[in-house]
Design a protein around this motif. Sequence first.
Motif, PDB file in Angstrom:
ATOM      1  N   PRO A   1       0.820  -1.218   0.000  1.00 31.33           N
ATOM      2  CA  PRO A   1       0.000   0.000   0.000  1.00 31.33           C
ATOM      3  C   PRO A   1       0.850   1.262   0.000  1.00 31.33           C
ATOM      4  O   PRO A   1       1.981   1.274   0.498  1.00 31.33           O
ATOM      5  N   ALA A   2       0.293   2.330  -0.552  1.00 34.04           N
ATOM      6  CA  ALA A   2       1.002   3.611  -0.578  1.00 34.04           C
ATOM      7  C   ALA A   2       1.011   4.211   0.825  1.00 34.04           C
ATOM      8  O   ALA A   2       0.085   4.006   1.613  1.00 34.04           O
ATOM      9  N   PRO A   3       2.066   4.961   1.162  1.00 35.88           N
ATOM     10  CA  PRO A   3       2.097   5.635   2.464  1.00 35.88           C
ATOM     11  C   PRO A   3       0.948   6.618   2.591  1.00 35.88           C
ATOM     12  O   PRO A   3       0.529   7.241   1.602  1.00 35.88           O
ATOM     13  N   ALA A   4       0.423   6.769   3.804  1.00 36.66           N
ATOM     14  CA  ALA A   4      -0.658   7.725   4.023  1.00 36.66           C
ATOM     15  C   ALA A   4      -0.184   9.144   3.783  1.00 36.66           C
ATOM     16  O   ALA A   4      -0.909   9.984   3.260  1.00 36.66           O
ATOM     17  N   THR A   5       1.066   9.411   4.153  1.00 39.18           N
ATOM     18  CA  THR A   5       1.652  10.738   3.986  1.00 39.18           C
ATOM     19  C   THR A   5       3.019  10.580   3.351  1.00 39.18           C
ATOM     20  O   THR A   5       4.010  10.369   4.054  1.00 39.18           O
ATOM     21  N   PRO A   6       3.113  10.648   2.025  1.00 35.19           N
ATOM     22  CA  PRO A   6       4.422  10.495   1.383  1.00 35.19           C
ATOM     23  C   PRO A   6       5.399  11.535   1.898  1.00 35.19           C
ATOM     24  O   PRO A   6       5.070  12.708   2.044  1.00 35.19           O
ATOM     25  N   SER A   7       6.621  11.098   2.215  1.00 31.49           N
ATOM     26  CA  SER A   7       7.637  12.006   2.744  1.00 31.49           C
ATOM     27  C   SER A   7       8.213  12.858   1.623  1.00 31.49           C
ATOM     28  O   SER A   7       8.500  12.374   0.543  1.00 31.49           O
TER      29      SER A   7
ATOM     30  N   GLY B   1       3.389  13.915   8.660  1.00 24.88           N
ATOM     31  CA  GLY B   1       1.988  13.523   8.745  1.00 24.88           C
ATOM     32  C   GLY B   1       1.791  12.349   9.689  1.00 24.88           C
ATOM     33  O   GLY B   1       2.591  12.077  10.573  1.00 24.88           O
ATOM     34  N   SER B   2       0.680  11.626   9.488  1.00 28.51           N
ATOM     35  CA  SER B   2       0.373  10.485  10.337  1.00 28.51           C
ATOM     36  C   SER B   2       1.343   9.333  10.071  1.00 28.51           C
ATOM     37  O   SER B   2       1.988   9.267   9.022  1.00 28.51           O
ATOM     38  N   LEU B   3       1.445   8.449  11.040  1.00 31.28           N
ATOM     39  CA  LEU B   3       2.333   7.285  10.935  1.00 31.28           C
ATOM     40  C   LEU B   3       1.592   6.043  11.401  1.00 31.28           C
ATOM     41  O   LEU B   3       0.821   6.094  12.373  1.00 31.28           O
ATOM     42  N   ASN B   4       1.849   4.918  10.732  1.00 29.37           N
ATOM     43  CA  ASN B   4       1.360   3.624  11.184  1.00 29.37           C
ATOM     44  C   ASN B   4       2.567   2.733  11.469  1.00 29.37           C
ATOM     45  O   ASN B   4       3.432   2.553  10.614  1.00 29.37           O
ATOM     46  N   ILE B   5       2.615   2.205  12.682  1.00 24.52           N
ATOM     47  CA  ILE B   5       3.755   1.402  13.122  1.00 24.52           C
ATOM     48  C   ILE B   5       3.249   0.040  13.576  1.00 24.52           C
ATOM     49  O   ILE B   5       2.344  -0.045  14.423  1.00 24.52           O
ATOM     50  N   LEU B   6       3.809  -1.030  13.000  1.00 26.30           N
ATOM     51  CA  LEU B   6       3.486  -2.368  13.471  1.00 26.30           C
ATOM     52  C   LEU B   6       4.392  -2.694  14.652  1.00 26.30           C
ATOM     53  O   LEU B   6       5.619  -2.681  14.524  1.00 26.30           O
ATOM     54  N   VAL B   7       3.773  -2.963  15.793  1.00 22.05           N
ATOM     55  CA  VAL B   7       4.524  -3.300  17.005  1.00 22.05           C
ATOM     56  C   VAL B   7       4.247  -4.758  17.348  1.00 22.05           C
ATOM     57  O   VAL B   7       3.086  -5.153  17.522  1.00 22.05           O
ATOM     58  N   LEU B   8       5.312  -5.553  17.430  1.00 17.36           N
ATOM     59  CA  LEU B   8       5.179  -6.962  17.778  1.00 17.36           C
ATOM     60  C   LEU B   8       5.893  -7.248  19.086  1.00 17.36           C
ATOM     61  O   LEU B   8       6.968  -6.710  19.359  1.00 17.36           O
ATOM     62  N   GLY B   9       5.299  -8.111  19.889  1.00 14.63           N
ATOM     63  CA  GLY B   9       5.973  -8.683  21.037  1.00 14.63           C
ATOM     64  C   GLY B   9       6.258 -10.128  20.701  1.00 14.63           C
ATOM     65  O   GLY B   9       5.353 -10.860  20.292  1.00 14.63           O
ATOM     66  N   SER B  10       7.503 -10.548  20.836  1.00  9.89           N
ATOM     67  CA  SER B  10       7.852 -11.892  20.378  1.00  9.89           C
ATOM     68  C   SER B  10       8.874 -12.556  21.271  1.00  9.89           C
ATOM     69  O   SER B  10       9.513 -11.919  22.107  1.00  9.89           O
ATOM     70  N   ASP B  11       9.038 -13.861  21.046  1.00  8.22           N
ATOM     71  CA  ASP B  11      10.098 -14.615  21.701  1.00  8.22           C
ATOM     72  C   ASP B  11      11.164 -14.960  20.662  1.00  8.22           C
ATOM     73  O   ASP B  11      11.741 -16.032  20.664  1.00  8.22           O
ATOM     74  N   SER B  12      11.435 -13.988  19.776  1.00  7.65           N
ATOM     75  CA  SER B  12      12.215 -14.281  18.583  1.00  7.65           C
ATOM     76  C   SER B  12      13.698 -14.477  18.817  1.00  7.65           C
ATOM     77  O   SER B  12      14.373 -15.060  17.985  1.00  7.65           O
TER      78      SER B  12
ATOM     79  N   LEU C   1      -0.450   6.960  14.671  1.00  9.39           N
ATOM     80  CA  LEU C   1      -0.179   8.275  15.269  1.00  9.39           C
ATOM     81  C   LEU C   1      -0.738   9.344  14.348  1.00  9.39           C
ATOM     82  O   LEU C   1      -0.450   9.347  13.147  1.00  9.39           O
ATOM     83  N   ASP C   2      -1.525  10.270  14.911  1.00  3.28           N
ATOM     84  CA  ASP C   2      -2.106  11.301  14.058  1.00  3.28           C
ATOM     85  C   ASP C   2      -1.042  12.298  13.627  1.00  3.28           C
ATOM     86  O   ASP C   2       0.100  12.282  14.112  1.00  3.28           O
ATOM     87  N   ALA C   3      -1.409  13.169  12.691  1.00  7.25           N
ATOM     88  CA  ALA C   3      -0.432  14.085  12.101  1.00  7.25           C
ATOM     89  C   ALA C   3       0.207  15.003  13.131  1.00  7.25           C
ATOM     90  O   ALA C   3       1.378  15.365  13.012  1.00  7.25           O
ATOM     91  N   GLY C   4      -0.527  15.367  14.155  1.00  7.68           N
ATOM     92  CA  GLY C   4       0.027  16.246  15.185  1.00  7.68           C
ATOM     93  C   GLY C   4       0.768  15.508  16.272  1.00  7.68           C
ATOM     94  O   GLY C   4       1.351  16.129  17.158  1.00  7.68           O
ATOM     95  N   ARG C   5       0.748  14.178  16.225  1.00 14.15           N
ATOM     96  CA  ARG C   5       1.392  13.314  17.216  1.00 14.15           C
ATOM     97  C   ARG C   5       0.886  13.577  18.637  1.00 14.15           C
ATOM     98  O   ARG C   5       1.624  13.412  19.603  1.00 14.15           O
ATOM     99  N   THR C   6      -0.382  13.987  18.753  1.00 11.72           N
ATOM    100  CA  THR C   6      -0.948  14.204  20.080  1.00 11.72           C
ATOM    101  C   THR C   6      -2.014  13.168  20.411  1.00 11.72           C
ATOM    102  O   THR C   6      -2.509  13.130  21.536  1.00 11.72           O
ATOM    103  N   ARG C   7      -2.368  12.340  19.451  1.00 12.67           N
ATOM    104  CA  ARG C   7      -3.337  11.269  19.664  1.00 12.67           C
ATOM    105  C   ARG C   7      -2.876  10.005  18.950  1.00 12.67           C
ATOM    106  O   ARG C   7      -2.176  10.078  17.940  1.00 12.67           O
TER     107      ARG C   7
END
Length: 345
Positions: free
Chosen positions: A64-70, A79-90, A117-123
């Motif tokens: 998928p295309a980035p929500a906010t191209p750099s 802009g906004s960011l989407n981060i995949l966070v995993l907890g693992s025993d890797s 994370l929203d564009a303002g990084r407050t929510r």
Amino acid sequence: MTRHEEQGDTGGPGGRRPRALRIAGLTLAGTLVLGAATAGWAYRHLDRNIRSVDINSALGDDRPAPATPSTSASPLPTGSLNILVLGSDSRSGKANRELGGGDSGGARSDTAMVVHLDAGRTRATVVSIPRDTLVTRPSCPLSSGGSTAPAYGAMFNSAYEVGGPVCAVKTVESLTGVRMDHYLEIDFSGFAKLVDALGGVDVTTTEDIDDDRSHLHLAAGTHHLGGEQALALARTRHGIGDGSDLGRIGLQQMLVKDLLEQLSGAGLLTDPAKLYQVADAVTAGLTTDTGLDSLNELVGLGRSLRGLTADRVRTVTMPVVTAPSDPNRVVAEEPQAGRLWASLR
């Protein structure tokens, strides 16, 4: 003998005051040099702790295309960011095995959260994906060459097991249609060390937890947990509710907010020793994508989140229903799940 000789000359070029000042100056200079050297060593140590995976190169443009191209060279768009966070025993090792982790050949992702994370990084919106969700797992490139075969009706957490972080990211993007701008993974021992470095975490449970598998036994109420107990809380499922992964997700989401509260009240900026201890715990158990694989980049992300407080973090779970093919598994509930993911694009 003069009066100055009787009392000691504190003002002349050979007197006590200049000598004391010289000693103090040399001590201060030595302290600053030592401090700078120590700070330099600490920075290099923390920077070397971080492991990374080049997910962008592995996946190329088939995503998928980035929500906010750099529009700049910065890995953190404004802009906004989407981060995949995993907890693992890797990660293999004695510490992980003692905490119930597997070896490097049997790695699993116990926890999966998409942090928006929203564009303002407050929510922020944190969306948990149940690991028991049946998904279409796409073909994923392997670091050794070749690729995995696509799989239909596969367990969501099998993506990490067969193809590591790259396949975990590709599977999440295939499931959600949302580009993961970054990837963060923390292992069992890293999580436990983080909680201990913060001095523990306060949690409140609304029901008794009695889980022999995770070795966690808590009466309903408020408890102060150390790292090992907090990890057990994040992993427990059989001692609460119906024993499903959904009950565990509720505990994990509560724990995320409690840790945010603990971090905000820990006084890290005024306690360098504690700040280093926390940073060492985090980075020692951390794997990131190459856009966040240095201390400077992680600090930059952290600074952008200064206005984010626990009360501005919304936690939800991807809407699911029982899988028609297996009562012990779930599938995404549509159209609700699709609408949720669309709101994060």
